[in-house]
Design a protein around this motif. Structure first.
Motif, PDB file in Angstrom:
ATOM      1  N   ALA A 340       0.813  -1.219   0.000  1.00 41.58           N
ATOM      2  CA  ALA A 340       0.000   0.000   0.000  1.00 41.58           C
ATOM      3  C   ALA A 340       0.844   1.266   0.000  1.00 41.58           C
ATOM      4  CB  ALA A 340      -0.931  -0.004   1.212  1.00 41.58           C
ATOM      5  N   GLY A 341       2.152   1.130  -0.059  1.00 40.26           N
ATOM      6  CA  GLY A 341       3.022   2.297  -0.144  1.00 40.26           C
ATOM      7  C   GLY A 341       3.603   2.763   1.170  1.00 40.26           C
ATOM      8  N   PHE A 342       3.480   1.946   2.215  1.00 41.43           N
ATOM      9  CA  PHE A 342       4.060   2.285   3.513  1.00 41.43           C
ATOM     10  C   PHE A 342       5.508   1.784   3.582  1.00 41.43           C
ATOM     11  CE2 PHE A 342      -0.342   2.817   4.224  1.00 41.43           C
ATOM     12  CZ  PHE A 342      -0.524   3.568   5.369  1.00 41.43           C
ATOM     13  N   GLU A 343       6.333   2.476   4.360  1.00 44.49           N
ATOM     14  CA  GLU A 343       7.729   2.110   4.546  1.00 44.49           C
ATOM     15  C   GLU A 343       7.981   1.760   6.003  1.00 44.49           C
ATOM     16  OE1 GLU A 343      10.482   5.047   2.834  1.00 44.49           O
ATOM     17  OE2 GLU A 343       8.690   6.024   2.012  1.00 44.49           O
ATOM     18  N   LEU A 344       8.850   0.787   6.223  1.00 43.51           N
ATOM     19  CA  LEU A 344       9.247   0.439   7.583  1.00 43.51           C
ATOM     20  C   LEU A 344      10.003   1.605   8.203  1.00 43.51           C
ATOM     21  CD1 LEU A 344       9.552  -1.707   9.845  1.00 43.51           C
ATOM     22  CD2 LEU A 344      11.687  -2.403   8.714  1.00 43.51           C
ATOM     23  N   GLU A 345       9.543   2.032   9.404  1.00 42.20           N
ATOM     24  CA  GLU A 345      10.186   3.166  10.058  1.00 42.20           C
ATOM     25  C   GLU A 345      10.985   2.740  11.290  1.00 42.20           C
ATOM     26  OE1 GLU A 345       9.021   7.719  10.509  1.00 42.20           O
ATOM     27  OE2 GLU A 345       7.671   6.429  11.669  1.00 42.20           O
ATOM     28  N   GLY A 346      10.548   1.695  11.969  1.00 42.80           N
ATOM     29  CA  GLY A 346      11.295   1.264  13.140  1.00 42.80           C
ATOM     30  C   GLY A 346      10.452   0.411  14.067  1.00 42.80           C
ATOM     31  N   THR A 347      11.067   0.024  15.177  1.00 44.10           N
ATOM     32  CA  THR A 347      10.393  -0.803  16.178  1.00 44.10           C
ATOM     33  C   THR A 347      10.364  -0.063  17.509  1.00 44.10           C
ATOM     34  OG1 THR A 347      11.130  -2.841  15.115  1.00 44.10           O
ATOM     35  CG2 THR A 347      10.447  -2.989  17.424  1.00 44.10           C
ATOM     36  N   LEU A 348       9.153   0.041  18.068  1.00 42.32           N
ATOM     37  CA  LEU A 348       8.994   0.636  19.395  1.00 42.32           C
ATOM     38  C   LEU A 348       8.951  -0.515  20.387  1.00 42.32           C
ATOM     39  CD1 LEU A 348       6.343   3.415  18.662  1.00 42.32           C
ATOM     40  CD2 LEU A 348       8.828   3.567  18.588  1.00 42.32           C
ATOM     41  N   LYS A 349      10.011  -0.665  21.127  1.00 48.44           N
ATOM     42  CA  LYS A 349      10.156  -1.806  22.020  1.00 48.44           C
ATOM     43  C   LYS A 349       9.138  -1.751  23.168  1.00 48.44           C
ATOM     44  CE  LYS A 349      13.118  -4.348  21.606  1.00 48.44           C
ATOM     45  NZ  LYS A 349      13.209  -5.602  20.829  1.00 48.44           N
ATOM     46  N   ALA A 350       8.482  -2.906  23.399  1.00 45.13           N
ATOM     47  CA  ALA A 350       7.548  -3.091  24.527  1.00 45.13           C
ATOM     48  C   ALA A 350       6.490  -1.993  24.588  1.00 45.13           C
ATOM     49  CB  ALA A 350       8.317  -3.170  25.837  1.00 45.13           C
ATOM     50  N   ARG A 351       6.021  -1.541  23.441  1.00 43.81           N
ATOM     51  CA  ARG A 351       5.056  -0.437  23.425  1.00 43.81           C
ATOM     52  C   ARG A 351       3.649  -0.889  23.770  1.00 43.81           C
ATOM     53  NH1 ARG A 351       1.784   2.278  19.264  1.00 43.81           N
ATOM     54  NH2 ARG A 351       1.492   4.449  19.911  1.00 43.81           N
ATOM     55  N   LEU A 352       3.256  -2.103  23.360  1.00 44.72           N
ATOM     56  CA  LEU A 352       1.858  -2.527  23.459  1.00 44.72           C
ATOM     57  C   LEU A 352       1.643  -3.504  24.609  1.00 44.72           C
ATOM     58  CD1 LEU A 352       1.312  -3.098  19.653  1.00 44.72           C
ATOM     59  CD2 LEU A 352       0.699  -1.062  20.972  1.00 44.72           C
ATOM     60  N   PRO A 353       0.519  -3.369  25.331  1.00 43.61           N
ATOM     61  CA  PRO A 353       0.211  -4.314  26.409  1.00 43.61           C
ATOM     62  C   PRO A 353      -0.338  -5.622  25.861  1.00 43.61           C
ATOM     63  CG  PRO A 353      -1.515  -2.680  26.255  1.00 43.61           C
ATOM     64  CD  PRO A 353      -0.472  -2.285  25.259  1.00 43.61           C
ATOM     65  N   GLY A 354       0.203  -6.743  26.273  1.00 43.27           N
ATOM     66  CA  GLY A 354      -0.305  -8.048  25.869  1.00 43.27           C
ATOM     67  C   GLY A 354      -1.417  -8.524  26.787  1.00 43.27           C
ATOM     68  N   ARG A 355      -2.197  -9.474  26.347  1.00 43.36           N
ATOM     69  CA  ARG A 355      -3.318  -9.991  27.138  1.00 43.36           C
ATOM     70  C   ARG A 355      -2.847 -10.681  28.414  1.00 43.36           C
ATOM     71  NH1 ARG A 355      -8.240 -10.598  24.376  1.00 43.36           N
ATOM     72  NH2 ARG A 355      -8.470  -8.801  22.989  1.00 43.36           N
ATOM     73  N   ASP A 356      -1.607 -11.225  28.399  1.00 41.01           N
ATOM     74  CA  ASP A 356      -1.113 -11.968  29.558  1.00 41.01           C
ATOM     75  C   ASP A 356      -0.272 -11.096  30.494  1.00 41.01           C
ATOM     76  OD1 ASP A 356       1.063 -11.529  27.981  1.00 41.01           O
ATOM     77  OD2 ASP A 356       1.655 -13.643  27.794  1.00 41.01           O
ATOM     78  N   GLY A 357      -0.307  -9.784  30.291  1.00 42.75           N
ATOM     79  CA  GLY A 357       0.438  -8.876  31.153  1.00 42.75           C
ATOM     80  C   GLY A 357       1.827  -8.543  30.654  1.00 42.75           C
ATOM     81  N   THR A 358       2.266  -9.210  29.610  1.00 49.69           N
ATOM     82  CA  THR A 358       3.577  -8.904  29.033  1.00 49.69           C
ATOM     83  C   THR A 358       3.459  -7.695  28.103  1.00 49.69           C
ATOM     84  OG1 THR A 358       3.194 -10.410  27.178  1.00 49.69           O
ATOM     85  CG2 THR A 358       4.257 -11.319  29.151  1.00 49.69           C
ATOM     86  N   ARG A 359       4.584  -7.197  27.624  1.00 54.35           N
ATOM     87  CA  ARG A 359       4.608  -6.096  26.682  1.00 54.35           C
ATOM     88  C   ARG A 359       5.089  -6.595  25.328  1.00 54.35           C
ATOM     89  NH1 ARG A 359       2.018  -1.641  28.638  1.00 54.35           N
ATOM     90  NH2 ARG A 359       3.156  -0.452  27.050  1.00 54.35           N
ATOM     91  N   ILE A 360       4.559  -6.005  24.267  1.00 48.81           N
ATOM     92  CA  ILE A 360       4.821  -6.467  22.905  1.00 48.81           C
ATOM     93  C   ILE A 360       5.430  -5.327  22.096  1.00 48.81           C
ATOM     94  CG2 ILE A 360       3.787  -7.504  20.847  1.00 48.81           C
ATOM     95  CD1 ILE A 360       1.434  -8.355  22.616  1.00 48.81           C
ATOM     96  N   ASP A 361       6.399  -5.664  21.264  1.00 45.83           N
ATOM     97  CA  ASP A 361       6.994  -4.660  20.368  1.00 45.83           C
ATOM     98  C   ASP A 361       5.986  -4.229  19.315  1.00 45.83           C
ATOM     99  OD1 ASP A 361       9.287  -5.079  21.785  1.00 45.83           O
ATOM    100  OD2 ASP A 361      10.337  -6.175  20.183  1.00 45.83           O
ATOM    101  N   ASP A 362       6.086  -2.978  18.912  1.00 38.88           N
ATOM    102  CA  ASP A 362       5.232  -2.415  17.862  1.00 38.88           C
ATOM    103  C   ASP A 362       6.118  -2.072  16.667  1.00 38.88           C
ATOM    104  OD1 ASP A 362       3.228  -1.278  16.402  1.00 38.88           O
ATOM    105  OD2 ASP A 362       3.017   0.508  17.641  1.00 38.88           O
ATOM    106  N   ILE A 363       5.957  -2.822  15.583  1.00 46.15           N
ATOM    107  CA  ILE A 363       6.740  -2.575  14.371  1.00 46.15           C
ATOM    108  C   ILE A 363       5.968  -1.564  13.525  1.00 46.15           C
ATOM    109  CG2 ILE A 363       7.790  -3.590  12.325  1.00 46.15           C
ATOM    110  CD1 ILE A 363       7.955  -6.212  13.860  1.00 46.15           C
ATOM    111  N   GLN A 364       6.548  -0.383  13.356  1.00 47.75           N
ATOM    112  CA  GLN A 364       5.801   0.719  12.759  1.00 47.75           C
ATOM    113  C   GLN A 364       6.204   0.987  11.317  1.00 47.75           C
ATOM    114  OE1 GLN A 364       5.176   4.287  15.064  1.00 47.75           O
ATOM    115  NE2 GLN A 364       3.543   3.098  16.030  1.00 47.75           N
ATOM    116  N   TYR A 365       5.140   1.213  10.531  1.00 44.45           N
ATOM    117  CA  TYR A 365       5.283   1.610   9.132  1.00 44.45           C
ATOM    118  C   TYR A 365       4.694   3.004   8.975  1.00 44.45           C
ATOM    119  CZ  TYR A 365       6.692  -3.056   7.604  1.00 44.45           C
ATOM    120  OH  TYR A 365       7.380  -4.227   7.406  1.00 44.45           O
TER     121      TYR A 365
END
Length: 373
Positions: A340-365
């Motif tokens: 769709a024309g998006f470019e990989l910009e980077g990874t935001l480490k542990a940005r998102l809350p997981g259902r089990d209480g852990t944190r998940i990386d957010d790979i941003q375009y």
């Protein structure tokens, strides 16, 4: 309490505002017994009877004038047919503010009646009463009333939580619109522009604003395990989805969110949803998110929808950066964004809350408007 005032007639150009008369009783009963009127005016009796209409005309409306406020029958200036009702309330002389309100009969809707009434009462209050601040309150699901406010020169100010009485007795919210005496007469543009002809399409998919009728399809999509896994906001309920669909137009008018359904252009079938979240207007940055039904995956629908909505955002809504995040495990979504024309910009480490209480990386375009590249 303000001083009593004598009822009078107010000229609204295409409408006339005059005191209620007993001969209006049947039209008043018929208009107020309408389901739409009853739904949005929770303090009004339902069903609305002839006795209710006569009481309002002989006691209720006169009492408002005695309290220093005002209520009118809104009528056709030529035929004197009742088109609705209107009033000025909560007049606070010390703060120089008041509130305008109205309702429109079913047979008079979509004729500009409410906008004409709102302008007439507001101009009278500014010019005669010395009011400086006029408020118009509406519930979030009443997008038609919010469009009236914008057309009459009112600006959305915010949400007044827990002050709107619902018919079941529970408290709801009001969306507050305000016009100051020093403001231009309007109209005020909506927060996000409308789609041309009400939708976007590339011949493969169609995008239109989500509506209350889409709630069950939307909920079924959100319940799919792979979609629910990606929902960082917690479990989705059918009531929550219904509320979101009912208030989607309000979000659009506020300029905070454009939530759309993705339709198969050939069959018209519900294929998924896509949303643009515009909470960083100062930065001209919006966030894109989407989900598809399984039977519509692998056909380029998500790519087409992402391209259509991001094109519209950059070309029509003055967005410079459209950002989309993906989970580390969602390779398919990354391929969609790249196509769709998006470019990989980077990874935001542990940005998102997981259902089990852990944190998940957010790979941003990111996709950037062409003129800013």
């Amino acid at each position: 309490m303000s001083e009593a005032r004598e009822p009078f007639t107010l000229d609204g150009g295409t409408v006339r505002l005059r005191p209620w008369r007993l001969r209006d009783a049947e039209q008043l009963r018929e208009a107020c017994d309408d389901p739409v009127t009853a739904h949005f005016m929770a303090q009004m009796p339902a069903p609305y009877t002839a006795e209710d209409a006569r009481w309002w005309i002989t006691e209720g409306s006169p009492a408002t004038w005695q309290q220093g406020e005002a209520t009118w029958a809104v009528v056709d200036p030529v035929t004197d047919e009742v088109l609705g009702g209107a009033g000025l309330s909560h007049l606070q002389a010390d703060r120089r503010q008041a509130e305008v309100g109205y309702w429109v009969a079913p047979w008079a809707r979509r004729r500009g009646v409410a906008t004409a009434v709102t302008r007439a009462i507001t101009d009278w209050a500014f010019g005669t009463l010395g009011v400086h601040r006029m408020e118009l309150l509406t519930v979030p699901a009443n997008a038609a009333s919010q469009r009236v406010a914008l057309a009459a020169g009112f600006t959305r100010e915010g949400v007044r939580r827990g002050t709107a009485p619902r018919r079941d007795g529970s408290p709801g919210d009001y969306v507050v619109f305000v016009r100051l005496a020093t403001d231009p007469p309007g109209p005020v543009p909506p927060g996000l522009p409308e789609f041309p002809d009400g939708e976007l399409s590339d011949g493969r998919v169609r995008l239109r604003r989500i509506a209350p009728a889409d709630a069950e399809d939307y909920f079924a999509l959100a319940e799919l395990p792979e979609v629910a896994r990606s929902n960082v906001g917690g479990p989705t309920t059918l009531d929550g989805v219904r509320e979101r669909c009912a208030t989607a137009e309000s979000d659009w008018l506020a300029g905070t969110r454009a939530t759309c359904v993705i339709l198969d252009a050939e069959s018209g079938a519900f294929a998924g949803e896509i949303g643009l979240y515009y909470h960083e207007r100062f930065l001209q940055q919006a966030i894109l998110g989407y989900a598809l039904r399984p039977e519509h995956r692998g056909r380029g629908f998500a790519t087409a929808a992402a391209r259509l909505l991001s094109d519209w955002a950059m070309e029509q809504a003055d967005v410079v950066r459209v950002v989309a995040g993906t989970f580390p495990y969602n390779e398919a979504s990354r391929r969609v964004l790249e196509r769709a024309g998006f470019e990989l910009e980077g990874t935001l480490k542990a940005r998102l809350p997981g259902r089990d209480g852990t944190r998940i990386d957010d790979i941003q375009y990111v996709r950037i408007a062409e003129k800013h590249r």
